[in-house]
Scaffold this active site. Structure first.
Site, PDB file in Angstrom:
ATOM      1  N   GLN A 238       0.617  -1.160   0.227  1.00 42.88           N
ATOM      2  CA  GLN A 238      -0.120  -0.131  -0.285  1.00 42.88           C
ATOM      3  C   GLN A 238       0.422   0.704   0.387  1.00 42.88           C
ATOM      4  OE1 GLN A 238      -3.390   0.016   2.540  1.00 42.88           O
ATOM      5  NE2 GLN A 238      -3.183  -2.521   2.750  1.00 42.88           N
ATOM      6  N   THR A 244      -4.035   2.731  -1.747  1.00 40.63           N
ATOM      7  CA  THR A 244      -4.826   3.507  -1.219  1.00 40.63           C
ATOM      8  C   THR A 244      -5.134   3.036   0.031  1.00 40.63           C
ATOM      9  OG1 THR A 244      -7.368   2.931  -2.129  1.00 40.63           O
ATOM     10  CG2 THR A 244      -5.921   4.925  -3.029  1.00 40.63           C
ATOM     11  N   LYS A 546     -34.671  17.193 -23.881  1.00 38.93           N
ATOM     12  CA  LYS A 546     -33.285  18.000 -25.125  1.00 38.93           C
ATOM     13  C   LYS A 546     -34.102  18.131 -26.713  1.00 38.93           C
ATOM     14  CE  LYS A 546     -28.538  18.215 -25.604  1.00 38.93           C
ATOM     15  NZ  LYS A 546     -28.724  18.478 -26.404  1.00 38.93           N
ATOM     16  N   GLU A 694     -34.261  14.128 -28.523  1.00 40.73           N
ATOM     17  CA  GLU A 694     -32.747  13.591 -28.919  1.00 40.73           C
ATOM     18  C   GLU A 694     -32.091  13.453 -27.766  1.00 40.73           C
ATOM     19  OE1 GLU A 694     -28.234  16.107 -29.687  1.00 40.73           O
ATOM     20  OE2 GLU A 694     -29.818  17.462 -28.468  1.00 40.73           O
TER      21      GLU A 694
END
Length: 853
Positions: A238, A244, A546, A694
């Protein structure tokens, strides 16, 4: 969409955060609610934040809770930052094989609370921090993860920790144990930052091998599961820069709300040693503080200290072995601007950040107008420098007189390590920001990294005064007026050019008389491209269809109507059928509205191809023919101003109410105010596809209108992948396309605004268009490519053009190296400038079975 339980907006460290579902149970076994998680994070923040600050945070989220042992809850492991993250979250970029990814940095209590709000219960961080230049520093701590194998437990891990302690101390390290809250124990020790992650990883590996050699019956250093029975694995890996570890004081996503809890060695020796739940951790911290409080030294100030001799300068020179000065919080973020009469007069801007003062030298101080000034990034300074003034002796680094020009606090709007910082400075009543003219002590500035080819140029940034801010002038500034008036400041990045253009004067249509006494029209707020998963369930979203058209800001003043495109051009004359939309206003005499101009096909669906017939005409005959063959409609969905009163600071819901109050769409056959979709996002997407639209735009109901900016408060979800691109050249056609454009070469910017080759589009347009384009593009020809990464085979017979025109294409997907796969032409976008083109997506992943373009 799921219902929200009493959502409310709270202030934490000066940051506004919307919280909801506070009674949601995240830990069913103990009944622990989100409210209790947020309360824990608020109390633990002062000791937890220092162990996360400056580090890229990887998160594990349990949106619906952790579940039980029998039925664990679903979790998501998230690396790069969600598009819905608050803009004030500090962030940093890490290079991955597919390109850079942006991570949040938990630098304050507000960010910790935001993570709790979205049920990111586990926070994992590396052993290194970002520097103020945006680059990873060397690690400032080493960690050994003591992981019990089958047949062992926490008691055996504690025994291994006690074995490792004198070995680490013999290396000059002071280890601190942390019961992980899951299985084992982590041992942390501070480093001086003088060695790389690879070097520390190798040391940790050798240390694990040595422990195994001395205690082979108890310790193993090999990761193979078959070797771990009855032993404790000393996991050294690590310390790798890409790995991490659970952050100290982070909650765990276990059945019970346990915590990765720093412990004293006395506590580790207790016979009833166990993992602690959050309430027990809070009680311990109240009683004895944080055992890891002194873990980190002054490695961030190593450059500063190496340039100064405490015996020869009055400047504060910290002890390199002393603990850091502490982590900042946004509520008390401090800044100072010091006037520095060194070899050359300049001003030093310093912002408290991550326990130090991040510093820039400004030859011309903070701008007083739209002219950008140079800011050179310098070494981080100690916090004690906030109050320093005096004379640095001649011959010493920075020798000369230094005085405080202004000081105060600041608030962060955006902080991207090493790339961009946007802050609002609040100075003193009599400080330099105010000047002799009085008002102006509050200034919002953007610092933008311009980069460079060598180390010196790479320190260059621009400092830009954001729109609406004012900085007073003092006698100290007047010497710079001549340079400012000469226009020597230049915008050096895409971000800066955008912030210069949130409103633009309206140019009169061709042939019209110049317009006078007309204030600039605000440019529209823009949505960020995203996916359904970006709509966090803890936020309220309105769902609008949209429309496949072009944006228009509609300015109505009595009978006068102006249509302004999103790049600031007056396009009123192109759409005469919309010239009388003022009759739709019910009540006010003036308003500024936001909408989309669309052309409908025979089935009543928006057709971007048909709308192309309406672009760029100058002759009235062509405009009249367009009205006849491709008439347009106006879809209104927002309001920015009513009778001179701005509405941009009102919420989305309130602005929609206002729009309904002042616009009567029945009064005009070509105007509509479409309703937001009443249903969840999946149903909305299905409906939009069924209706031939769309996609969907999701808008946060609590969001304000961000004039001229692209915002994560609006997220567009499309059925097909479309993207704008800048045309940088073309390849001549062959065969039946001889004498015409064969394909258009395309480029798309990255986050810094640098254009990169993105592919070529050779389908979707007619032969007549290809012939016409060749003549048009030839007039824009240049001798070389505007981008440097065009493959040799693609460039072999290319005709290069100035990167000025924007097109829209449809594509199969993006490849890992940032190329469009099978781009198909959709049309020109005269309403957009190259600086308006969205960057390439961050998560570029090729489709299965495909290769790089």
């Amino acid at each position: 969409m799921a219902t929200r339980e009493h959502p409310e907006t709270v202030q934490i460290d000066g940051r506004r955060l919307r919280v909801s579902n506070l009674s949601k149970v995240l830990y069913p076994e103990t009944g622990t609610t989100k409210a209790e998680v947020l309360a824990y994070l608020a109390e633990i923040a002062p000791v937890m934040v220092p162990h996360c600050a400056g580090r890229a945070a990887t998160r594990k989220r349990w949106p619906n809770g952790v579940g039980t042992e029998a039925e664990p809850g679903q979790f998501f492991f998230i690396k790069d930052l969600e598009s819905s993250a608050p803009p004030w979250v500090v962030r940093g970029d890490i290079e991955h094989s597919a390109g850079p990814k942006t991570y949040p940095i938990v630098d304050d209590a507000a960010t910790l609370a935001w993570l709790g709000q979205v049920a990111a219960l586990e926070i994992h961080v590396p052993q290194w921090r970002f520097g103020s230049d945006g680059q990873p520093r060397n690690p400032d701590r080493i960690v050994l993860d003591l992981d019990p194998g089958p047949g062992t437990g926490l008691a055996e891990c504690a025994e291994v920790a006690r074995i490792a302690r004198p070995v680490l101390e013999g290396m000059g390290l002071e280890p601190v144990p942390v019961t992980s809250g899951s299985k084992g124990i982590h041992l942390y020790a501070a480093l001086d930052g003088s060695h790389t992650s690879d070097e520390i990883n190798a040391v940790a590996h050798e240390l694990a091998r040595a422990l195994e050699a001395d205690h082979p019956d108890l310790i193993v250093s090999d990761m193979k599961k078959s070797l771990r029975k009855g032993k404790v694995l000393v996991d050294w890996s690590q310390n790798n820069a890409s790995k991490t570890t659970i952050a100290p004081y982070s909650l765990r996503g276990r059945a019970r709300p346990t915590v990765a809890a720093p412990r004293t060695w006395e506590e580790l020796a207790e016979k009833d040693l166990g993992h602690l739940e959050y309430g027990e951790v809070l009680e311990l911290v109240r009683r004895r503080g944080d055992p890891m409080a002194d873990l980190y030294g002054q490695d961030a100030l190593a450059t500063y200290s190496s340039m100064r001799d405490a015996s020869r300068t009055p400047e504060p020179v910290p002890d390199p072995l002393a603990p850091a000065s502490g982590q900042r919080t946004n509520a008390s973020s401090a800044f100072v601007i010091q006037e520095h009469h060194a070899r050359r007069l300049h001003w030093d801007l310093r912002l408290a950040h991550g326990g130090t003062l991040v510093s820039w030298a400004m030859p011309k101080n903070v701008p007083t107008d739209a002219t950008n000034h140079l800011a050179v990034h310098t070494e981080d300074h100690p916090m004690e420098y906030l109050t320093f003034s005096g004379t640095i002796p001649a011959g010493e680094y920075g020798g000369g007189e230094m005085s405080i020009w202004d000081t105060g606090t600041y608030e962060v709007e955006k902080w991207r390590e090493g790339k961009e910082v946007i802050v609002t400075l609040t100075g003193q009543e009599d400080g330099g920001l105010a000047g002799p003219d009085g008002p102006g002590r509050i200034a919002k500035i953007a610092l933008i990294h311009t980069g460079g080819r060598d180390e010196k140029d790479n320190k260059n940034w621009l400092v830009h005064l954001m729109e609406g801010s004012r900085v007073g002038r003092t006698k100290k500034d007047t010497k710079n007026d001549a340079d400012s008036k000469a226009g020597k400041g230049r915008t050096g990045s895409r971000s800066a050019s955008r912030s210069d253009s949130r409103s633009r004067p309206d140019p009169a249509p061709k042939g019209a008389a110049p317009r006078r006494n007309r204030k600039p029209t605000p440019l529209p707020m823009m949505a960020t491209t995203g996916e359904v998963r970006d709509l966090l369930p803890d936020l309220d979203w309105a769902l609008e269809m949209k429309w496949d058209g072009v944006r228009a800001t509609v300015v109505v003043d009595g009978d006068d109507v102006r249509l302004v495109s999103r790049n600031g051009n007056d396009v009123t004359a192109l759409y005469p059928e919309l010239g009388d939309v003022s009759r739709c206003l019910a009540g006010p005499g003036a308003a500024i509205l936001d909408g989309e101009i669309v052309a409908l096909d025979e089935r009543g669906r928006p057709s971007f191809g048909r709308l192309q017939q309406r672009f760029n005409h100058t002759r009235q005959a062509d405009i009249d023919r367009g009205v006849r063959d491709a008439p347009v409609h106006l879809m209104l969905f927002d309001v920015l101003e009513v009778d001179g009163e701005s509405t941009v600071k009102e919420t989305y819901d309130r602005r929609r109410e206002r729009l309904r109050e002042i616009v009567d769409p029945d009064a005009h056959a070509r105007v509509a105010v479409p309703d937001a979709f009443d249903g969840d996002v999946d149903a909305a997407m299905e409906a939009s596809e069924r209706w031939g639209l769309e996609g969907v735009v999701a808008k946060r109901r609590d969001s304000r209108y961000a004039v001229g900016r692209r915002s994560r408060a609006w997220i567009k979800l499309k059925h097909t992948v479309t993207h704008e691109a800048v045309v940088i050249g073309y390849r001549p056609g062959r065969g039946n396309r001889e004498g015409a454009v064969g394909s258009l070469l395309l480029a798309v910017p990255d986050d810094d605004g640098t254009l990169h080759y993105a592919g070529r589009a050779g389908t979707g347009f007619s032969h007549a268009e290809a012939v016409r384009w060749k003549d048009e593009l030839q007039r824009r020809a240049r001798s070389s490519s505007a981008v440097g990464d065009v493959p040799r085979l693609e460039a072999r017979d290319a005709v290069w053009v100035d990167p000025e025109r924007v097109a829209e294409v449809e594509l199969a997907h993006w490849t890992k190296d940032g190329r469009m796969r099978h781009p198909r032409w959709r049309g020109w976008r005269p309403d957009k400038a190259p600086s308006d083109v969205e960057p390439r997506p961050d998560d570029l992943v090729a489709a299965p079975g495909t290769t790089k373009a």
